[in-house]
Design an enzyme around this catalytic site. Sequence first.
Site: not given
Length: 486
Positions: A76, A151, A175
Amino acid sequence: MHDKTLTELAAGLAAGEFSSRELTQSLLARIERLDEPLNSFITVTAEQALAAADAADAARANGEAGPLTGLPLALKDIFCTRGVKTSCGSRMLDTFTAPYDATVVEKLAAAGTVSLGKTNMDEFAMGSSNENSFYGPVRNPWDLAAVPGGSSGGSAAAVAAGLVPAAMGTDTGGSIRQPAAFCGITGLKPTYGRVSRYGMIAYASSLDQAGPMARSAADCAHLLGAIAGHDLRDSTSVARGVPDYVEGLDAPLTGLKIGLPREYFGDGLDDGVEAAVREAIKTYESLGATVREVSLPHTHYAIPAYYVIAPAEASSNLSRFDGVRFGHRCEAPADLIDLYKRSRAEGFGEEVKRRILIGTHTLSEGFFDAYYKQAQKVRRLIRQDFLDAFEEVDVLMGPASPTPAFDLGANKDPVSMYLQDIYTIAVNLAGIPGINVPAGFAGGRPVGLQILGTHFAEAQLLNVAHQFQQATDWHLRRPALAEETA
């Protein structure tokens, strides 16, 4: 090779069926061919990946390979990665190249993994749909009209589409677990402090936690073993030994006590999601577990408490982005105040600005006691609810999200978006671990089962998840896009 789990790929590398370079080249080609409609990657690091793959192959040839040597994954874009753009999905850091590695990145590199690049995300991890990225929204591989969740939506979409066998995500209020549910993959949020936050760009420091996202619980067990552990560079990292998370995966579930929080099965829960979750729980009963209802009475306070605490911490953490030291800097500022104002106004997106404003307000004189202090008191009550429940049962189960993945643009109202995290936010407030496992479909889109345990019970959660995946094949279902081979 793209259709194999991380565990299966590890076995293939060990047996010499293919090399890390061949595997890496194959997946890089898939990313180039298939990612444009998904938009799951911000940066692809092909050159570095091939160099790491060659190093992994050399280590294997010398008899120095470990369990993860040569396995590709993605990160990420919130983890600082030396020499690689680390944007946090924001214009503010669009030109920022990290000068050092986050501990998670460092540990994965030491384990011999091969990073293929950095995945898209909601800006500064603020969002539940991956629509808040400066680089555009990510789309769900199961239905390109749907969001992948957020997210960590880029990581979830990349794994679901077979672009990578695993990826790292972060979880501040769901998330990892919510996008894993939306994309039909497995995602683990560890206990707060189990994995170092050093080099992980902060959103809310008392809530953020890194974790693995992959096809199976076994894959997550291998990855957690690599990234967990104490780190002197992170004062919130817990000095506690790391167990062998793989060792206990096959333990039987006879006698397991499962609690179903009544607050997780009320109004607002989609009928199809509830049906899939209850069917999954029947599977656990067939494996020898017993089920009872429990209560988490302060659950309905979780969202208001979270949206006081998290924005307050974000307001503090994001104050460093001022246009002076690093990040976006406005053109020709008239003076220092103009530099601050325009750099931040231009660099941050709407949702980030909204949360900074909320957080700054709640921390201001006259409101700190009324909002922030009260929210922390509620947080303590929420934590105690979980501790009380775990006196009666071993794990808690329920839906990861009240609905399957929703359409892009469907939740324009911020409050309706915040309500998507009703079943995940309390977990972060309490600091306990949670895992999502695929458990069926509703309206053609994946449904996730969330399994929660007490602090540092990751080994048990992985065992419980793995046994379900041995009895079902939901985690092996793949979207049509992932089946594309040419």
